[in-house]
Every structure is written in C-alpha cells, then in structure tokens.
Design a protein around this motif. Structure first.
Motif, PDB file in Angstrom:
ATOM      1  N   ALA A  12     -17.276  23.895  33.556  1.00 58.46           N
ATOM      2  CA  ALA A  12     -15.722  23.454  33.252  1.00 58.46           C
ATOM      3  C   ALA A  12     -15.202  23.518  34.799  1.00 58.46           C
ATOM      4  N   ASP A  14     -12.583  24.450  37.670  1.00 60.50           N
ATOM      5  CA  ASP A  14     -11.732  25.670  37.926  1.00 60.50           C
ATOM      6  C   ASP A  14     -10.486  25.467  37.264  1.00 60.50           C
ATOM      7  N   GLY A  15      -9.952  26.546  36.665  1.00 61.23           N
ATOM      8  CA  GLY A  15      -8.535  26.398  36.012  1.00 61.23           C
ATOM      9  C   GLY A  15      -8.731  25.903  34.804  1.00 61.23           C
ATOM     10  N   SER A  16      -9.666  25.425  34.064  1.00 63.20           N
ATOM     11  CA  SER A  16      -9.653  24.355  33.024  1.00 63.20           C
ATOM     12  C   SER A  16     -10.187  25.468  31.802  1.00 63.20           C
ATOM     13  N   TYR A  17      -9.355  25.282  30.579  1.00 62.26           N
ATOM     14  CA  TYR A  17      -9.930  25.999  29.503  1.00 62.26           C
ATOM     15  C   TYR A  17     -10.936  25.546  28.765  1.00 62.26           C
ATOM     16  N   ASP A  18     -11.138  24.092  28.919  1.00 63.10           N
ATOM     17  CA  ASP A  18     -12.191  23.639  28.157  1.00 63.10           C
ATOM     18  C   ASP A  18     -13.434  23.330  29.008  1.00 63.10           C
ATOM     19  N   ASN A  19     -14.401  23.541  28.437  1.00 65.14           N
ATOM     20  CA  ASN A  19     -15.758  23.037  28.738  1.00 65.14           C
ATOM     21  C   ASN A  19     -15.860  21.452  28.810  1.00 65.14           C
ATOM     22  N   GLU A  22     -21.216  21.979  27.311  1.00 65.21           N
ATOM     23  CA  GLU A  22     -21.467  23.123  26.536  1.00 65.21           C
ATOM     24  C   GLU A  22     -22.766  23.160  26.004  1.00 65.21           C
TER      25      GLU A  22
END
Length: 492
Positions: A12, A14-19, A22
């Motif tokens: 993911a 940096d700063g993103s909640y979503d991969n 995965e």
C-alpha cells in the motif's frame, strides 16, 4: 527459461488505508510474452515498479533475471540517438542494432539525429530496439501504443510477436491479441494468470461471470425458499408445542410425549433448513467478487437546426512555409461518427483545431454552422489539477451527473477526495470524457480519447456511441474501436 516467483506480495502507498496488493502469489515464466490488463488505477504500473525495486513491500519477489522498463527515461533528449542507445547499452553490437531497427522499419539516419527530433513513434521503436539488445533481461513494457498511429501499432505488435520475455501493459485488444501468449490480470480480488491472448482471456472471463451470475440467481432463490420454509416449520413447531398443555377434541388427555417428539422433530427440520440457508449464503458470498461494473452511459446531444454541421472543401493547412495537410474534403452531417485516420504528422489535430475555431492559416473552403456548439476532448491531460467539484464548477457542468459518470467508469468514492493531478493517466482521460458527456452540444470532437483508458471502459464508451448515435468526429488508433464505431473514415 527461469521463473519470477511472487509470494504473499502485499503493498500500500504511504498514507493509504487500502492495500493495492494483498497476499498475492503467482509465478511468471521468463520465456512468456505476457499481456498485463486491468482497470485504471488498479496498480499495473505499481506492480512494474515493485519488480524494479522502487518501493518497499511485504512478501517476496525472486528472479534470476534483471528488469528493464519501457519507456526508458532519456535524461538528455538533445543528444544524438546513437548516444542515447549507448547510454542504455554501452556494449551493443552495431549489426545487431541495425537488425532490430530494420525489423521496426526505422532507417539508419535516425541514429545521427538528435533524439528529440524523432517523432514519438520513432522514439518508441528506437528504445524498444535498444532494450531488446540486452540478454538475460525481462522487459517491463508500459503502454507503448499511446503515441503510435495504427500502422505503427501493427508494426510494433508484429515486432513483439517475434520476441519473448516481457510484460506488456496495453489496452489495445488487437495489439495484445497479436503478440502475447499469456495474460496477467488485476481483478478486484487480486492477480491471476491465464494462458492465451486477450480474446481468450475475455471469453473465459465472460463465461465465468455468466456462470456466477446464474449461480448467484439460483442461490438467491434457494435462500428465499429455505428462509420461508424454515419460518413456516418453526411456526408449526411452536403451535404443536402449545397443544401439549391443551386437550384433544374427544376430551381425552393429550399425549405430551408424542407431541413433544413431533415438535422437536419439526424444530430439527427448521434448524436443518437454517443451516442449508447459511451454507447457501456463504457459497453466494464467494460469487461475483471479480465481476466488473460496466453500467451503461448516456449522452444527450442537442439537435442542430441543419443536417450539415461542417464542410471542408479542398482545405489545406500550413504553419509558416510548411503544409501539414492538403486538399482535404469531407462534410459532417447529423448522426455521422467520423474516424479521422492517418499517420502521425498527417494533420489530424490541425483539422480538429480548425473545426474547433482556432485561427489557422488555410486555403480552400471551410464552413461551420452558426451557433454550432462543440465539446472537445484533448490528447493532453497535463494541465488537469484541483478537486473534481471545482473542476465541474469551472467548466459549467452538473457536479452530480459528472461524478455519476465517473462512478460508472470505475472511480471509487475515495478518488473524489484526491487532487486530479494525482490520478493515473487513464483516470485523467476519464475526467475529460465525463466532462464531455455532461456538456450540452451539437458535436463531439475527441482527439485520441482512449489513450491510457482500460479495456472495459473502452467497451462502455463503444456501447454508448452505438446506442445513442451522437454526431462525433474522432481520432483513435485502436483499430477495434474504429471498426465498431465509425460510420465514415476520412483518410489523410
């Protein structure tokens, strides 16, 4: 032959909640001609950068080959092309370079010209030739078709067909079909590899999607039937249980043991139905995860007061002493879908500029209907910036409609919060197309609208143009799109 092993890849930004990826695991054979497909913003270029070691990630990537990326970043474009090639591969053999350039129909004299004086198509061919000179390298070829005309696309596709050991990112169906033997696709739930070309992959995907839709429909009916039956049986059990405390009609006492046994049996049957219902729901949850949404788009074009919108009669356009196109004659009538075709440099963009109202030096007769309203989609997305709400307001279009079209073109809601400048190339192009679809006009003019746009979105746009039959003049080098859409072809 060697293998590139990808194991439990998770990444993911940096700063993103979503991969973006995965726990992805798969193998790539370095002898494959691998086509790479997936919707815009899913992470195709990101994956290539992970192979190049540009980002930190969880999991493991192992390979016994080195990677080279196309387009190769040329630092000094004023250098002679020969010097650019030497920077890429100092140990090349001249005869080998000439063999590669010959296959790509590039003349030797380009080597002795400054690299920035070459056309985009010539630059593409030279860089591909130089990169394929290297041994024990696996090429990561990222959208080579975007600056190639139809003729050059066929040439480069035929060239790649003679090679092996590459990943090719492209959204041009005919291009992929001609030169790949495997497809790596980024789906909603991860990455998968299939043997065959793009058409084979698309046919398999449609077959799988149709099977899952039918299975999903069947399970929905089963779940509803089981739910209703379970409820009925539970109610019967409850009613029978209540009679334990009552009397029979004959006045004799009730057999509580028999009734309790009967109620328990009905309750067990109800529980069994609930269990089957739960199993059906779990099975249903595994379906439809990779079905791509491709809702239909709409376009409401204004009717013009005359059947003929534009006429060019023996028009020639010049810049200074240089004529870019000569003796062009055609008309645009209501309902025409005209493909403006020709090699790069043949004057397609100049014709578009003239029709859109730019003050160009031309001879011949050019007529355009008074009060004709035109919506224009440019090749260039470099100036796009700011948020979508401001963009809609600045361009006088309805924000809710604009965002609704982008949702249908696979924008997630989280994209609406980002600055447009951070979008992928395909997402920026979708912004221009969505804007154009919102505008109330008589004529749409689209200059290479499909550059960077993913295949499924291309098909949505095809369906839109076929269903609503708007008047449109377009330049597009995707042969499949042109074959489907054009009612006229103007060859320059």
């Amino acid at each position: 032959m060697s293998l590139i092993n990808v194991t439990n890849l998770t990444f993911a930004y940096d700063g993103s909640y979503d991969n973006i990826f995965e726990n992805a695991s798969f193998q790539i054979d370095t002898d494959w001609k691998l086509g790479f497909t997936g919707r815009n913003g899913r992470g195709k270029t990101t994956f290539l950068n992970l192979l190049l070691g540009k980002y930190e990630y969880a999991g493991h990537i192992s390979a016994n080959v080195g990677f080279d990326y196309f387009p190769y970043p040329v630092q000094n474009k004023q250098n002679l092309t020969l010097d650019v090639i030497e920077d890429i591969f100092p140990d090349y053999q001249h005869w080998q370079l000439m063999r590669e350039l010959s296959l790509l129909k590039v003349s030797e004299d380009v080597l002795y010209r400054p690299f920035d004086s070459l056309s985009n198509g010539e630059q593409t061919k030279v860089l591909l030739a130089a990169l394929f000179l290297k041994e024990n390298r696996f090429l990561l070829i990222d959208e080579p078709t975007n600056h190639l005309d139809m003729h050059a696309r066929k040439l480069v596709s035929d060239y790649l067909k003679t090679k092996k050991g590459f990943i090719l990112v492209s959204h041009d169906r005919a291009f992929l079909d001609n030169c790949v033997d495997h497809i790596l696709s980024i789906n909603k739930t991860g990455l998968e590899i299939q043997k065959g070309n793009f058409s084979d992959w698309w046919e398999n995907k449609q077959r799988q999607d149709n099977f899952e839709l039918a299975e999903n429909d069947k399970l929905k009916k089963d779940i509803k039937r089981l739910s209703e039956a379970s409820k009925r049986t539970g109610n019967w059990s409850h009613e029978v249980e209540k009679t334990k405390n009552g009397t029979r009609n004959s006045g004799s006492k009730v057999d509580k043991g028999y009734i309790g046994h009967k109620a328990a049996k009905m309750m067990k049957r109800s529980k069994s139905m609930e269990h089957r219902q739960q199993s059906a729901m779990e099975e249903k949850s595994k379906l439809l995860n990779n079905i791509e949404s491709s809702e239909s788009l709409k376009i409401s074009q204004l009717a013009f007061h005359k059947s003929q919108l534009v006429e060019l009669d023996h028009v020639s356009i010049s810049y200074g002493d240089k004529m870019v196109c000569g003796d062009i004659s055609f008309t645009i009538e209501q309902g025409d879908r005209i493909a403006l075709s020709g090699k790069n440099g043949s004057g397609k963009s100049s014709i578009i500029k003239l029709i859109c109202g730019e003050d160009l030096n031309y001879t011949g007769t050019f007529r355009k209907g008074s009060q004709l309203k035109i919506s224009y989609v440019s090749q260039d997305t470099s100036r796009l910036q700011g948020n979508l709400s401001d963009y809609a307001a600045d361009n006088g279009i309805e924000e809710s409609l604009f965002k609704s079209i982008l949702r249908k073109l696979d924008f997630s809601r989280v994209q609406f919060e980002k600055d447009i400048s951070a979008y992928s190339g395909g997402q920026k192009k979708k912004v221009l197309i969505a804007k154009s679809l919102c505008e109330k006009v008589h004529l749409h003019i689209w200059d290479e609208p499909l550059n960077f746009i993913d295949v499924i979105s291309r098909m949505q746009i095809e369906e839109l143009l076929l269903e609503y039959s708007p008047t449109i003049l377009f330049v597009e080098h995707d042969s499949e799109f042109c074959n489907q859409i054009a009612t006229k072809i103007v060859e320059l």
